[in-house]
Motif scaffolding. Structure first.
Motif, PDB file in Angstrom:
ATOM      1  N   THR A   2       0.846  -1.190   0.000  1.00 16.51           N
ATOM      2  CA  THR A   2       0.000   0.000   0.000  1.00 16.51           C
ATOM      3  C   THR A   2       0.885   1.245   0.000  1.00 16.51           C
ATOM      4  OG1 THR A   2      -1.641  -1.207   1.273  1.00 16.51           O
ATOM      5  CG2 THR A   2      -1.860   1.183   1.248  1.00 16.51           C
ATOM      6  N   LEU A   3       0.475   2.258  -0.737  1.00 16.62           N
ATOM      7  CA  LEU A   3       1.233   3.503  -0.748  1.00 16.62           C
ATOM      8  C   LEU A   3       0.851   4.352   0.462  1.00 16.62           C
ATOM      9  CD1 LEU A   3       0.813   4.217  -4.559  1.00 16.62           C
ATOM     10  CD2 LEU A   3       2.908   3.473  -3.418  1.00 16.62           C
ATOM     11  N   VAL A   4       1.814   5.151   0.919  1.00 13.09           N
ATOM     12  CA  VAL A   4       1.596   5.961   2.120  1.00 13.09           C
ATOM     13  C   VAL A   4       0.342   6.833   1.981  1.00 13.09           C
ATOM     14  CG1 VAL A   4       2.555   7.877   3.454  1.00 13.09           C
ATOM     15  CG2 VAL A   4       4.023   5.952   2.806  1.00 13.09           C
ATOM     16  N   ILE A   5       0.156   7.400   0.783  1.00 10.39           N
ATOM     17  CA  ILE A   5      -0.976   8.319   0.589  1.00 10.39           C
ATOM     18  C   ILE A   5      -2.305   7.597   0.848  1.00 10.39           C
ATOM     19  CG2 ILE A   5      -1.276   7.917  -1.911  1.00 10.39           C
ATOM     20  CD1 ILE A   5      -1.606  10.988  -2.196  1.00 10.39           C
ATOM     21  N   ARG A   6      -2.360   6.292   0.522  1.00  9.11           N
ATOM     22  CA  ARG A   6      -3.607   5.560   0.715  1.00  9.11           C
ATOM     23  C   ARG A   6      -3.756   5.020   2.134  1.00  9.11           C
ATOM     24  NH1 ARG A   6      -4.370   6.572  -3.933  1.00  9.11           N
ATOM     25  NH2 ARG A   6      -2.631   5.706  -5.090  1.00  9.11           N
ATOM     26  N   ALA A   7      -2.616   4.761   2.759  1.00  6.83           N
ATOM     27  CA  ALA A   7      -2.691   4.388   4.180  1.00  6.83           C
ATOM     28  C   ALA A   7      -3.253   5.565   4.982  1.00  6.83           C
ATOM     29  CB  ALA A   7      -1.308   4.001   4.684  1.00  6.83           C
ATOM     30  N   ALA A   8      -2.842   6.762   4.600  1.00  3.69           N
ATOM     31  CA  ALA A   8      -3.351   7.964   5.283  1.00  3.69           C
ATOM     32  C   ALA A   8      -4.843   8.131   5.031  1.00  3.69           C
ATOM     33  CB  ALA A   8      -2.586   9.197   4.813  1.00  3.69           C
ATOM     34  N   GLU A   9      -5.254   7.860   3.776  1.00  7.14           N
ATOM     35  CA  GLU A   9      -6.683   7.960   3.431  1.00  7.14           C
ATOM     36  C   GLU A   9      -7.523   7.077   4.350  1.00  7.14           C
ATOM     37  OE1 GLU A   9      -7.238   6.784  -0.611  1.00  7.14           O
ATOM     38  OE2 GLU A   9      -6.350   8.629  -1.378  1.00  7.14           O
ATOM     39  N   LYS A  10      -6.959   5.911   4.669  1.00  6.20           N
ATOM     40  CA  LYS A  10      -7.694   4.961   5.501  1.00  6.20           C
ATOM     41  C   LYS A  10      -8.013   5.554   6.862  1.00  6.20           C
ATOM     42  CE  LYS A  10      -7.896   0.130   6.380  1.00  6.20           C
ATOM     43  NZ  LYS A  10      -7.172  -0.941   7.055  1.00  6.20           N
ATOM     44  N   LEU A  11      -7.165   6.471   7.303  1.00  9.95           N
ATOM     45  CA  LEU A  11      -7.404   7.141   8.581  1.00  9.95           C
ATOM     46  C   LEU A  11      -8.254   8.403   8.400  1.00  9.95           C
ATOM     47  CD1 LEU A  11      -3.833   6.991  10.131  1.00  9.95           C
ATOM     48  CD2 LEU A  11      -5.874   5.948  11.098  1.00  9.95           C
ATOM     49  N   GLY A  12      -8.613   8.671   7.151  1.00 11.41           N
ATOM     50  CA  GLY A  12      -9.355   9.902   6.904  1.00 11.41           C
ATOM     51  C   GLY A  12      -8.448  11.104   6.756  1.00 11.41           C
ATOM     52  N   ILE A  13      -7.162  10.862   6.600  1.00 10.02           N
ATOM     53  CA  ILE A  13      -6.227  11.977   6.414  1.00 10.02           C
ATOM     54  C   ILE A  13      -6.008  12.168   4.916  1.00 10.02           C
ATOM     55  CG2 ILE A  13      -3.869  12.782   6.780  1.00 10.02           C
ATOM     56  CD1 ILE A  13      -3.961  11.079   9.428  1.00 10.02           C
ATOM     57  N   GLN A  14      -6.439  13.304   4.429  1.00  8.74           N
ATOM     58  CA  GLN A  14      -6.395  13.584   2.997  1.00  8.74           C
ATOM     59  C   GLN A  14      -5.119  14.357   2.686  1.00  8.74           C
ATOM     60  OE1 GLN A  14      -8.629  12.755   0.624  1.00  8.74           O
ATOM     61  NE2 GLN A  14      -8.232  14.168  -1.050  1.00  8.74           N
ATOM     62  N   ILE A  15      -4.204  13.724   1.992  1.00  8.84           N
ATOM     63  CA  ILE A  15      -2.999  14.409   1.538  1.00  8.84           C
ATOM     64  C   ILE A  15      -3.302  14.945   0.137  1.00  8.84           C
ATOM     65  CG2 ILE A  15      -0.543  14.156   1.011  1.00  8.84           C
ATOM     66  CD1 ILE A  15      -0.590  11.687   2.938  1.00  8.84           C
ATOM     67  N   PRO A  16      -3.071  16.220  -0.107  1.00  6.17           N
ATOM     68  CA  PRO A  16      -3.432  16.757  -1.426  1.00  6.17           C
ATOM     69  C   PRO A  16      -2.603  16.112  -2.529  1.00  6.17           C
ATOM     70  CG  PRO A  16      -2.139  18.355  -0.199  1.00  6.17           C
ATOM     71  CD  PRO A  16      -2.463  17.244   0.752  1.00  6.17           C
ATOM     72  N   ARG A  17      -3.182  15.970  -3.707  1.00  3.54           N
ATOM     73  CA  ARG A  17      -2.499  15.297  -4.819  1.00  3.54           C
ATOM     74  C   ARG A  17      -3.129  15.684  -6.140  1.00  3.54           C
ATOM     75  NH1 ARG A  17      -5.735  10.781  -3.118  1.00  3.54           N
ATOM     76  NH2 ARG A  17      -5.151  11.449  -1.053  1.00  3.54           N
ATOM     77  N   PHE A  18      -2.332  15.562  -7.212  1.00  3.27           N
ATOM     78  CA  PHE A  18      -2.840  15.756  -8.563  1.00  3.27           C
ATOM     79  C   PHE A  18      -2.506  14.580  -9.471  1.00  3.27           C
ATOM     80  CE2 PHE A  18      -2.488  20.022  -6.845  1.00  3.27           C
ATOM     81  CZ  PHE A  18      -3.792  20.447  -7.031  1.00  3.27           C
ATOM     82  N   CYS A  19      -1.236  14.197  -9.511  1.00  7.95           N
ATOM     83  CA  CYS A  19      -0.864  13.133 -10.450  1.00  7.95           C
ATOM     84  C   CYS A  19      -1.285  11.762  -9.942  1.00  7.95           C
ATOM     85  CB  CYS A  19       0.629  13.159 -10.763  1.00  7.95           C
ATOM     86  SG  CYS A  19       1.719  12.782  -9.388  1.00  7.95           S
ATOM     87  N   ASP A  20      -1.398  11.612  -8.633  1.00  7.97           N
ATOM     88  CA  ASP A  20      -1.755  10.311  -8.075  1.00  7.97           C
ATOM     89  C   ASP A  20      -3.151   9.877  -8.512  1.00  7.97           C
ATOM     90  OD1 ASP A  20      -1.662   8.105  -5.979  1.00  7.97           O
ATOM     91  OD2 ASP A  20      -3.435   9.234  -5.361  1.00  7.97           O
ATOM     92  N   HIS A  21      -3.251   8.632  -8.927  1.00 12.57           N
ATOM     93  CA  HIS A  21      -4.563   8.043  -9.195  1.00 12.57           C
ATOM     94  C   HIS A  21      -4.454   6.571  -8.831  1.00 12.57           C
ATOM     95  CE1 HIS A  21      -8.111   6.496 -11.174  1.00 12.57           C
ATOM     96  NE2 HIS A  21      -8.551   7.731 -11.289  1.00 12.57           N
ATOM     97  N   PRO A  22      -5.381   6.055  -8.029  1.00  9.24           N
ATOM     98  CA  PRO A  22      -5.222   4.693  -7.526  1.00  9.24           C
ATOM     99  C   PRO A  22      -5.136   3.625  -8.608  1.00  9.24           C
ATOM    100  CG  PRO A  22      -7.372   5.622  -6.936  1.00  9.24           C
ATOM    101  CD  PRO A  22      -6.552   6.734  -7.474  1.00  9.24           C
ATOM    102  N   LEU A  23      -5.637   3.891  -9.803  1.00  6.15           N
ATOM    103  CA  LEU A  23      -5.621   2.858 -10.837  1.00  6.15           C
ATOM    104  C   LEU A  23      -4.500   3.071 -11.860  1.00  6.15           C
ATOM    105  CD1 LEU A  23      -9.456   2.522 -11.455  1.00  6.15           C
ATOM    106  CD2 LEU A  23      -8.003   1.028 -10.099  1.00  6.15           C
ATOM    107  N   LEU A  24      -3.683   4.111 -11.647  1.00  8.54           N
ATOM    108  CA  LEU A  24      -2.563   4.350 -12.557  1.00  8.54           C
ATOM    109  C   LEU A  24      -1.258   4.110 -11.811  1.00  8.54           C
ATOM    110  CD1 LEU A  24      -3.759   7.707 -14.190  1.00  8.54           C
ATOM    111  CD2 LEU A  24      -4.053   5.396 -15.071  1.00  8.54           C
ATOM    112  N   ASP A  25      -0.209   3.766 -12.563  1.00  5.09           N
ATOM    113  CA  ASP A  25       1.096   3.582 -11.928  1.00  5.09           C
ATOM    114  C   ASP A  25       1.546   4.900 -11.302  1.00  5.09           C
ATOM    115  OD1 ASP A  25       1.044   1.064 -12.922  1.00  5.09           O
ATOM    116  OD2 ASP A  25       2.524   1.388 -14.500  1.00  5.09           O
TER     117      ASP A  25
END
Lengths: 788, 433
Positions: free
Chosen positions: A30-53
């Protein structure tokens, strides 16, 4: 969670880390950004997309990371770093360094971004706008000159690019390459002048291009048909299901004051993930086309169709059907509930099994195959995910069920899933799947199928065109039995699987109950409250038309069938002329002119219901347009049945759904499948070839009416011949080729490709290549091919 | 007083130094022949023992890099030589290849054998047509001599060497961008991991080395790790090429042991240009923070330069005298970074665009003290926030120049313009006088 899922999750190693002081446990990888999401912590992002590399390009998601006491010297992009045991992550919420880094990146992103939010389509639903508010500073310190570009430019007739707004996250280019396999757009130039671009003279003609518009985190990519049409906060969104094919996409329909303005792909990890195809996204204007029926029509004594009130029309229909020998034709676009209504109406009100949902080329082999191997079975997208091999038989996933294509493509890219394509011609889609192309002469598929080596982990995806050559479905059944491979039958239309389950076919009652089985009939007799159900297998579509022509049927109930979809359309039109016809349609068609009673019905956005996709899984949707006056087929059929005093008692979708739920699954014997032999190929004279074809995703389909921008990205209409035939005819790519038979002729530009020397391929229903209308055949018949 | 130690440059003054005959005259290709008779692991060990560190800027131990390549993995391995010399002020690899291309070819043969590569590539910047011609000729001659191709030196080993000419992009000096460019894609840095040693060129284990690093190998094999170790300082072994340019009497390549000081190089080379004094200089190209005359005695090895707050980098000693406006010089460098930013990541792409505008205002006397603060804060938002080192490098000249010459920036603000005569700093003006 199913048992299978539970077992998978048990073998996945779990990792515990701390984000902003909170412990969280996630699967390894799991990527850190998504582990944070699991806690409800939203890290801002633009290029990140869960279905793209991951790419780590925008640098918006920088956080401070420490692993077992060892801190990274500088903030890390949380979208690129997988979690590790002992990791301590500090996001913008707890690390001043991360907070400053994010604000710094945001300021830089906004520096060259135009302040045109008030006129931007994305305004109000823009990740840049939102995250600038949540993670940026209120004032920019930039006082210099912004980079400017001409705006917008066309990437295709459908997708427009505003380069000034682009934040160069590369989501669109990565989607096109990684998900769709269509690397038609790429990043060009460098530095702040970097921009998304197309190859010279090669527009962005991907069937999936609309997804790039949806995942663009700014207003850089816009769809031509929605541009400047609405503000997101004026739209009412309704979750819906796509009616264009059997993939079963989850969708969202956005409506403003009763008018659909756009449709978006919805999220369903089990089906379409977050994607859809351009037809599903952009073909919806047929609903609002000006020629929609507004009231019923009844043919008067003078033979002229004239407007009538609903009671008059219902009475006229009931009168024309009561006591008559009637057949029911329900097109593949009916919802599951509507199809159930037709099925019940045929048995209860008309007392017949003469009902068929297959408004296309059919065979008895197919009818029996569906009853034995398809109805009430479940092969799913997950089976493709797990398959060791996928065999495509008379099925072009990219053209006929695009989300199935994306799912196979995902596995091909991820783990080099082996795909075999038994087809009459190599297709663009098969090439993108790196498929092992097994070239066959149209009609000779069965030998190629028999020689396949599959296992019980394999999946056979067979298309509706398999009915066009005798023995193909038999060979599929034999191969599946020999290897243990799973079969999935994937029709093109959204309603066919539901209609099959609803028993809108001559040999089946709802739930896969054979009409020939007494116990099955007793089941339905008791649910429906009728004394008898005919035990005779009903007629097929073409047999119904033939029977009407022969005077064996008096009346026809026709719901959403285009006679030109049938290979013998002349017979169909003659039958409609002769019989008493009740037509349930949304807009005038070839049936209208011949109908005695025309009853306007609701389009899919105007009613609720469900489609069963190819998996047999219910794709439930609610009415997107509130306050529509249009009635569903079900409601109208119910009214006719009442007037006939043979009520079906299911006037609403919810009542129908309740009744279907009480049926349960048929646990009795399935009907047995009788094998059919392939027909030996006919001898061909000089200049003769066997015609083969399939429908392109974007073509002259009724549901694509009024979508000029969408049509602009359709693939070129060509006639495909082999290099040998091309040499014999002295034809090169682009030369005009004339294909003719006793009915008519078409002339198309030639394309020399990998196809059997004895075959010629043309799109089934594209501009200039309307095979059924012009040649009254679509495949398997002999045509003459000459240089025009 | 440190002496010059010409090894790579020993015979540059011979008229035919670039030919295979001249190279062989001076023991050329003997090291390769010797190496091919040895065990590859032994070669890696010798290079490790020699203490040779990457000469491209980062100073990573070369032998260790070779040792990272997984052996017995049944995959193709590749050697890629980075000849995309683009760092402003850096001019060592191109003269080396012009004068002695065969030393690189020989180094490639040895390194490829050590890492079990059957294919090697030289990625050279596209602007240097004359160097490309010489290198192409050298490769052709080596093929003819049986040093490249099938069964080289009759050893049973095969090696193909491909010279690839880049299209002119600074970013392609970054090793992963170089690999993308070599594969035919746009040159943009890749996400790491995976590192090139695991998945480099065509996703195969790959060593990427600088020209000078590979060219240093033949002498090490021939003369031994001990010989190489005898030069240099404790952790920076061997000799290297220092490129002296700018306001000096005699610019050029000076091959000396690591750890020599600028004062010594200036003395050996003939000093500053007549009548002028040193104002500031770069130890290793524009991406390394600048030094001033207080650093004249800083040992020019990896540790010494780092301890003084900069980086040894490419050892490109760009010398500027008192006629140079620091703001103007930094603006020129920043314009370079803006032009060369690949565009992949936000901080570098947008940041350099903005930095240039602020610096231009400052140089024109239209800046304010807040601009200076903004400039530093902006550098803080780029340094360590970018995808690769290009963004970091872009901030070095700015932050280091403000550190040493803040007053000069302020003078631009208070006097409303540049207090320097730009003509005075040009070399052609000096010649006219």
């Amino acid at each position: 969670m199913t048992t299978a899922q539970k077992q998978t999750s048990q073998v996945v190693e779990m990792i515990t880390l701390v984000v902003d002081g909170f412990e969280v446990t996630v699967p390894k990888g799991t990527l850190v950004i998504r582990a944070a999401e699991k806690l409800g912590i939203q890290i801002p992002r633009f290029c990140d997309h869960p279905l793209l590399d991951p790419v780590g390009a925008c640098r918006q998601c920088l956080v401070d990371i420490e692993i077992n006491g060892r801190a990274f010297p500088k903030p890390q992009a949380s979208c690129t770093i997988p979690v590790e045991p002992g990791m301590i992550v500090k996001t913008q919420l707890t690390s001043p360094v991360a907070q400053k880094a994010q604000q710094g990146v945001m300021e830089l992103l906004l520096m060259n971004h135009p302040l045109d939010c008030p006129v931007c389509d994305k305004g109000g639903e823009c990740p840049l706008q939102n995250q600038a508010m949540s993670n940026g500073q209120s004032e920019s310190r930039f006082e210099g000159t912004k980079r400017t570009f001409e705006k917008p430019i066309n990437l295709s007739s459908q997708v427009l690019l505003d380069r000034e707004r682009c934040v160069l996250c590369a989501r669109c280019t990565r989607f096109s390459e990684q998900i769709a396999g269509d690397a038609f757009i790429t990043l060009n130039e460098r530095g702040a002048l970097q921009q998304v671009g197309i190859y010279e003279d090669k527009p962005f003609e991907s069937y999936f291009s609309g997804n790039t518009v949806q995942i663009c985190p700014v207003g850089a990519l816009t769809g031509a048909s929605y541009r400047f049409r609405a503000r997101p906060f004026d739209l009412v969104s309704t979750p819906s299901a796509c009616e264009h094919c059997a993939s079963g996409c989850d969708m969202r329909t956005d409506v403003r004051r009763g008018k659909t303005l756009r449709r978006l792909a919805g999220d369903d990890a089990n089906v379409n993930e977050e994607w859809n195809c351009d037809k599903g996204r952009w073909a919806f204007k047929y609903v609002t086309a000006v020629d929609r029926f507004t009231q019923p029509l009844v043919r008067n004594a003078a033979g002229v169709l004239e407007p009538a009130s609903w009671p008059e029309a219902i009475a006229a229909a009931a009168a024309g059907l009561t006591g008559q020998r009637a057949g029911v034709l329900v097109g593949g676009r009916a919802t599951y509930e509507d199809a159930y209504g037709y099925s019940k109406f045929a048995r209860v009100s008309l007392g017949t099994n003469d009902i068929d949902f297959r408004a296309r080329v059919t065979s008895d082999e197919e009818r029996d195959f569906l009853a034995t191997y398809v109805v009430a079975t479940t092969t799913t997208y997950r089976d493709i995910d797990k398959a060791d091999q996928v065999l495509l038989v008379d099925f072009e996933p990219e053209e006929e069920s695009p989300i199935v294509f994306l799912r196979i493509h995902k596995q091909v890219r991820k783990r080099a899933l082996k795909v075999h394509a038994i087809a009459t011609k190599l297709s663009i889609g098969a090439e993108k799947l790196n498929a092992n192309f097994v070239k066959v002469l149209p009609g000779s598929q069965s030998d190629a199928i028999a020689s396949q080596e599959l296992t019980k982990l394999s999946v056979i995806l067979v298309g509706e065109r398999a009915s066009e050559s005798a023995g193909t479905l038999t060979a599929v059944a034999v191969l599946a039995k020999k290897s243990g491979a799973k079969i999935a039958w994937i029709p093109r239309r959204a309603g066919e699987r539901g209609a099959l389950e609803a028993g809108a076919i001559g040999n089946l009652l709802p739930g896969g109950r054979p009409v020939t089985d007494a116990a099955a009939r007793v089941d339905m007799q008791s649910v429906w409250g009728v004394e008898t159900i005919s035990s005779t297998v009903g007629r097929s579509t073409s047999e119904i038309f033939a029977a009407a022509n022969e005077g064996k049927l008096d009346s026809l109930v026709v719901g959403g069938v285009d006679p030109l979809d049938i290979d013998n359309s002349a017979a169909a039109l003659a039958a409609l002329q002769k019989a008493f016809v009740v037509s349930l349609e949304i807009a005038p068609s070839a049936v209208t002119e011949l109908a005695n009673v025309v009853l306007p019905v609701a389009a899919v956005t105007e009613k609720s219901g469900s489609f069963l996709n190819w998996e047999g899984s219910a794709r439930v949707f609610d009415s997107a347009v509130a306050d529509s006056n249009n009635r569903s087929d079900l409601r109208i059929l119910s009214a006719i049945a009442d007037a006939m005093i043979k009520p079906i008692g299911i006037a609403t979708v919810s009542a129908t759904a309740r009744e279907i739920a009480t049926l349960g699954v048929w646990d009795g014997e399935r009907s047995t499948f009788s094998k059919v032999k392939a027909v030996a190929p006919v001898a061909l004279a000089e200049n003769e070839a066997i015609l083969t074809s399939w429908r392109r995703l974007l073509d002259l389909g009724t549901l694509q009416k009024g979508e000029g921008n969408l049509a602009g990205t359709a693939r070129a209409t060509v006639a495909v011949i082999s290099p040998t035939r091309a040499a014999e005819l002295g034809v090169q790519n682009g030369d005009a080729l004339r294909i003719s038979n006793s009915v008519g002729a078409i002339t198309l530009p030639a394309l020399v490709e990998d196809i059997h020397d004895d075959a010629v391929w043309a799109p089934r229903n594209s501009l200039g290549s309307e095979l059924l209308a012009k040649l009254a055949t679509a495949s398997g018949s002999v045509v003459t091919v000459v240089k025009a | 007083m440190t002496e010059l130690t010409p090894v790579l440059s020993a015979h540059w003054d011979e008229k035919d130094s670039f030919t295979i005959e001249a190279y062989k005259r001076h023991d050329g290709y003997k090291a390769a022949k010797k190496a091919l008779a040895m065990d590859p692991d032994e070669l890696i060990q010798i290079v490790k023992d020699s203490g040779l560190r990457g000469r491209g800027g980062a100073g990573f131990p070369t032998g260790m890099k070779w040792g990272f390549i997984p052996q017995g993995d049944n995959k193709d391995h590749y050697l890629v030589v980075n000849a995309d010399e683009s760092e402003p002020g850096t001019c060592k690899d191109m003269p080396l290849l012009l004068a002695n291309p065969h030393v690189l070819v020989e180094g490639v043969i040895i390194a490829s054998y050590a890492i079990r590569a059957k294919h090697a590539f030289i990625y050279i910047r596209g602007e240097v047509t004359h160097v490309v011609r010489r290198l192409n000729q050298a490769i052709e001659d080596a093929y003819k001599a049986g040093y490249l191709g099938k069964n080289i030196f009759g050893s049973g080993q095969d090696l193909d060497l491909v010279l690839h000419v880049g299209a002119g992009a600074y970013i392609c000096g970054e090793e992963t961008a170089l690999l993308d460019s070599l594969e035919g894609f746009r040159g943009q840095p890749r996400l790491r991991p995976p590192f090139p040693a695991i998945a480099g060129l065509y996703a195969r284990p790959t060593v990427v080395n600088n020209v000078e690093s590979i060219a240093s190998v033949p002498a090490i094999i021939l003369k031994g790790a001990q010989w190489f170790q005898s030069m240099g300082t404790e952790k920076s072994k061997g000799q290297t090429l220092y490129s002296l340019s700018g306001h000096v009497a005699n610019p050029g390549q000076f091959e000396a042991p690591l750890g020599i000081t600028l004062r010594e190089i200036l003395e050996l080379s003939g000093g500053m240009r007549a009548g002028h004094t040193l104002k500031f200089w770069t130890p290793g190209g524009s991406s390394t923070p600048i030094f001033t005359d207080e650093h004249l005695d800083t040992p020019l090895d990896y540790e010494g330069v780092a301890a003084a707050g900069s980086m040894l980098g490419t050892k490109a000693l760009q010398i500027f005298d008192e006629t140079t406006c620091i703001v103007r010089a930094v603006l020129r460098w920043t314009e370079f970074y803006k032009h060369e930013s690949c565009g992949k990541c936000t901080p570098c792409r947008e940041g350099t665009w903005w930095l240039v505008q602020i610096l231009r205002d400052l140089e024109n006397g239209q800046g304010t003290e807040e601009d200076l603060a903004k400039l530093l804060d902006l550098c803080d938002n780029i340094l360590g926030r970018s995808f690769c080192a290009l963004g970091d490098g872009a901030t070095s000249p700015i932050t280091s120049s403000i550190k040493y010459f803040r007053d000069e920036y302020i003078a631009h603000i208070t006097t409303g313009g540049c207090p320097f005569d730009p003509v005075a700093s040009t070399l052609f003006e000096t010649a006219a006088k």
